[in-house]
Design an enzyme around this catalytic site. Structure first.
Site, short mmCIF file in Angstrom:
data_model
loop_
_atom_site.label_atom_id
_atom_site.label_comp_id
_atom_site.label_asym_id
_atom_site.label_seq_id
_atom_site.Cartn_x
_atom_site.Cartn_y
_atom_site.Cartn_z
N LYS A 1 44.50 36.66 42.78
CA LYS A 1 43.12 36.18 42.27
C LYS A 1 43.28 35.05 41.37
O LYS A 1 42.33 34.23 41.32
CB LYS A 1 42.83 37.52 41.40
CG LYS A 1 42.07 38.62 42.29
CD LYS A 1 42.03 39.85 41.23
CE LYS A 1 41.63 40.92 42.28
NZ LYS A 1 41.91 42.38 41.93
N GLN B 1 42.90 45.46 36.37
CA GLN B 1 43.25 45.99 37.76
C GLN B 1 43.85 47.35 37.79
O GLN B 1 44.57 47.74 36.94
CB GLN B 1 44.70 44.87 37.86
CG GLN B 1 45.21 45.13 39.38
CD GLN B 1 44.34 44.72 40.50
OE1 GLN B 1 43.89 43.71 40.34
NE2 GLN B 1 44.35 45.28 41.57
N ASP C 1 33.88 42.86 38.39
CA ASP C 1 33.91 43.59 39.42
C ASP C 1 32.48 44.18 39.57
O ASP C 1 32.22 44.74 40.54
CB ASP C 1 34.84 44.61 39.19
CG ASP C 1 36.14 44.20 39.85
OD1 ASP C 1 36.11 43.41 40.69
OD2 ASP C 1 37.09 44.98 39.32
#
Ligand code: NAP
Length: 286
Positions: free
Chosen positions: A52, A96, A119
């Protein structure tokens, strides 16, 4: 059969972000900034986080990885999230998953501010999303919609089936398809005779998390098949999806492969979401 090439579409999405990032940087004196929290030593998660970071750099987004030790307490994690919620120079936050067992995902999903939730998966973000007022849209389903749009596949009026009802994929996927005027049926592990539904559908999005669950006989001729599944234990130890892709050629109209389908889109949309959140906070129209 048309192969829906997510790798190519993801590249296009990333390219389209470069001028937006440059414009933001010019106006704000800094690039959009994504903060990623990772707790513990899970090696796969560390690889995902590193990827990422590399992806952010590829479009000019700055990123910070907050690597917290496995023994981090819930209070320490919550404090870190709060400080990022309040930090003026942080536009996007991503925690995460999975977290170490002693930490609560529920608390994390309740704490990250929706205006910074890259997200789009916290409870508040999903509330805004399902009310039709999203800050950003959940990455993987939005990635699927972007692939369909790129190939000029209009879902309006289509009979769509979504296999799976998770908060991450199935439910928001059904919502996005409904918003785009498809008529959507959601199937799950308690659905009886799954293929009775999938065989009726013009479009099937499969997100069951079961390797090679569906094949040619489960789809209608000339339908469109999107495979969200991702499994490392396919034949020959290769990556595979929830669909037996090799059976589809000559039967369905279009399908996403695994790898190279939906997978690359998720991270491209994460970058796009970071840009959107940064622009919204700064009052910049994209
Ligand atoms: P999940 O949380 O395990 O949810 C799976 C869903 O599928 C559940 O709703 C489950 O039903 C349903 N299901 C399971 N077996 C089924 C069956 N035999 N028939 C019909 N429905 C069935 O998984 P997820 O997080 O949504 O992810 C789904 C898949 O997508 C996984 O393979 C994951 O690795 C992959 N994924 C890929 C990306 C990407 O970037 N490409 C991103 C996210 C996820 P119940 O609700 O009844 O249990």
């Amino acid at each position: 059969m048309l192969i829906l090439n997510g790798r190519e579409v993801a590249k296009e999405v990333r390219s389209s972000l470069i001028p937006r990032v440059e414009n933001f940087s010019r106006l704000q004196g800094r690039p959009p900034h994504l903060s990623v929290i990772i707790v513990g030593d899970d090696s796969a998660s560390h690889v995902y986080v590193k990827n990422k970071k590399i992806a952010c750099e590829s479009v000019g987004i700055s990123s910070t990885i907050h690597a917290l030790p496995a023994g981090t307490s819930q209070h320490e994690l919550n404090t870190k999230i709060q400080s990022l919620n309040n930090a003026e120079d942080v536009d996007g936050i991503l925690v995460q998953f999975p977290l170490p067992k002693h930490l609560s995902a529920d608390e994390v999903l309740s704490l990250v501010a929706p205006a910074k939730d890259a997200d789009g998966l916290t409870y508040a973000s999903l509330g805004y999303f399902f009310a039709g007022k999203p800050f950003v849209k959940p990455c993987t389903p939005e990635g699927v919609m972007t692939i369909l749009q790129r190939y000029r596949i209009s879902v309006e009026g289509l009979k769509a089936v979504v296999v799976g009802r998770s908060n991450i994929v199935g439910k928001p996927m059904a919502q996005l398809l409904t918003e785009a005027n498809a008529t959507v049926t959601v199937c799950h592990s308690k659905t009886k005779n799954l293929s009775d539904y999938t065989r009726q559908a013009d479009l099937v999005v499969v997100a069951a998390g079961k390797a090679r669950l569906l094949g040619k006989e489960d789809f209608k001729k000339d339908s469109i098949v999107v495979d969200v599944g991702m499994h490392r234990n396919g034949p020959g130890g290769k990556l595979c999806g929830d669909v037996r892709f090799e059976e589809l050629d000559g039967w369905v109209k279009a399908a996403t492969p695994v790898p190279g389908g939906v997978g690359p889109m998720t991270i491209a949309i994460l970058l796009q979401n970071t840009c959107i959140l940064a622009e919204k906070r700064a009052g910049i129209k994209s």
